[in-house]
Write an enzyme that holds these catalytic residues in place. Sequence first.
Site, PDB file in Angstrom:
ATOM      1  N   LYS A 112       0.842  -1.208  -0.008  1.00 60.98           N
ATOM      2  CA  LYS A 112       0.088  -0.053   0.032  1.00 60.98           C
ATOM      3  C   LYS A 112       1.035   1.196  -0.062  1.00 60.98           C
ATOM      4  O   LYS A 112       1.837   1.007   0.483  1.00 60.98           O
ATOM      5  CB  LYS A 112      -0.972   0.059   1.178  1.00 60.98           C
ATOM      6  CG  LYS A 112      -2.144   0.941   1.083  1.00 60.98           C
ATOM      7  CD  LYS A 112      -3.181   0.085   0.316  1.00 60.98           C
ATOM      8  CE  LYS A 112      -4.474   0.985   0.529  1.00 60.98           C
ATOM      9  NZ  LYS A 112      -5.611  -0.014  -0.042  1.00 60.98           N
TER      10      LYS A 112
HETATM   11  N1  GLU Z   1      -7.259   0.159  -3.210  1.00 66.40           N
HETATM   12  C1  GLU Z   1      -7.928  -0.954  -3.592  1.00 66.40           C
HETATM   13  C2  GLU Z   1      -8.256  -1.889  -2.327  1.00 66.40           C
HETATM   14  O1  GLU Z   1      -7.917  -1.468  -1.115  1.00 66.40           O
HETATM   15  C3  GLU Z   1      -7.610  -1.666  -4.963  1.00 66.40           C
HETATM   16  C4  GLU Z   1      -6.244  -2.296  -4.909  1.00 66.40           C
HETATM   17  C5  GLU Z   1      -5.504  -2.832  -5.982  1.00 66.40           C
HETATM   18  O2  GLU Z   1      -6.458  -2.901  -7.240  1.00 66.40           O
HETATM   19  O3  GLU Z   1      -4.490  -3.088  -6.263  1.00 66.40           O
HETATM   20  O4  GLU Z   1      -8.412  -2.988  -2.459  1.00 66.40           O
END
Ligand code: GLU
Length: 422
Positions: A112
Site C-alpha cells: 500500500k
Molecule cells: N485500493 C483497492 C483496495 O483497497 C484496490 C487495490 C488494487 O486494485 O490493487 O483493495
Amino acid sequence: MASQNPVMEAPNIWAVAQQQFDAAADQLDLDDGLRRVLRVPKRELTVNFPVTMDNGRVEVFTGYRVQHNLSRGPAKGGIRYHQDVSLDEVRALAMWMTWKCACVNIPYGGGKGGVIVDPKQLSQRELEGLTRRFTTEISPLIGPDRDIPAPDVNTNAQTMAWIMDTFSMHHGYTISGVVTGKPISIGGSLGRNEATARGAVYTLLDASATLGIDLRGSRVAIQGYGNAGSIAAQLLANEGCAVVAVSDSTGGIHNPAGLDPAKVNAWKREHGTVVGFPGTDEVTNAELLELECEILVPAALENQITRYNAPRIKARIVAEAANGPTTPEADAILYDRGVFLIPDILCNAGGVTVSYFEWVQDMQSFFWTEERINESLKGIMDRAFGSVHEMAKRHDVSMRTAAYMVAVARVAEATTLRGLYP
Ligand code: GLU
C-alpha cells in the site's frame, strides 16, 4: 441518534490489523516463527519530496510505500492521498492487501502507499507534479513484476495514467502493467471502475441467499460516496433495493422511501456534495450508521463502527466496502447481536480482483469483453464467499476471523513451502 462521535475513539489501525491477525493465528494454531514473520511488513519506504506549487513556492510532502508480504506474488495495493495518512495506516492497509489477495486466491502479496496531502487543496497541475515526483521516489520498489499500485481513497484513473507515464519515461518504453485502474485507452480494463462495488454486491447476493433475505425491497444505507459507495448505490438500486441514505465527507441525506442514485450523482456533480438533495433529511455520517435498514455499507474510511455505536446498529447485514471500518470491539458486539458481517478483505476484494485481470490483460496485450470480466469476477467472489462461510461454520467463528483463517493459512503455506533464505 448518535450521542458520541465514533471517529473520536480512533484506535491505531495498525494495532487493530495485528490483533485481527493474532485471532486467526490462534485459531489456526500457527507456528510461533511464522507468526513473527507475518505480523510485520517486509519493506517500508518513507519519502519526503518537493513539489513546486502554482504560486512558485516549493512544498515538501511525505509519502510511504509499504510491502507487507511477497510470498504468493508481487505486492499489490492502492495509493491514497489524504491529510490523515500515516505510516501505521499504510502498514495496516498493506497487511490487509496480503490477506485480501489470499482470501480471493489471486497470486499477489500485499502493499500500500499513501501521501499526506488534502488533494482538494491542490490544482490539477500540482496534483500531477506531486504524483510524478512521488512515483519517481518510490520507483526503486514498484514494477509489474514486483509491486503494482492502483487507485484508493482520492486517487483515480488519471492518477494511474501519470504514474504509468512517469515510470515508462524512466525506462524509455511503455510499461502499462506497472499500475492497474488505468484509463481504458492506455491499457485499463473494462469493468475495473465498477469492480469494488460490483464485487461487494456479489457478496451481498451470497449473504442474503444464505440468510434467506430478499435483496429486492431491502433498505440500504451507504456511508461514503466515492468510487465504491456511489457505484454500489446504483448497482443495489438496480437489484431492487431501496437506497434510503448516502453520505460523503460533508454529511449525509436520508429518505425512508428511497433515493434515485442517478439523480444523487447529478446533484453531487453540480454541487460538490450529496447534502441538500431535494426531498431528503440531513443526517451526519455517524447518524447514518444507526438508521433503520436491512443492509449497511460502510464505504468510506477506517474506525467508523466502534464499541460506542455497534450496539445501536439496526442492519442485519454489514457489507464492508471500505477497508477497516469496524474495530475489533465492535466486531464482537455485532457478532453477539447476530449481525451478519461481510469482512472487508472479502467484501471489497472485487477491486483488486479486476486489477488482477487488468494486469493479466496488459501482460498478454489481449483484452477481454466486459461480460468475461464480470463473469470471472462473480466466479471468484462466489468461491471466496463459499470458502469463508464454510470456515465460519466449521470452526464456529465470525466471518471476519474465518476470512483471516482462509487467507493466513494460504500465505503461511506459501511461506513454509518456500522456506527461509538463506
Ligand atoms: N485500493 C483497492 C483496495 O483497497 C484496490 C487495490 C488494487 O486494485 O490493487 O483493495
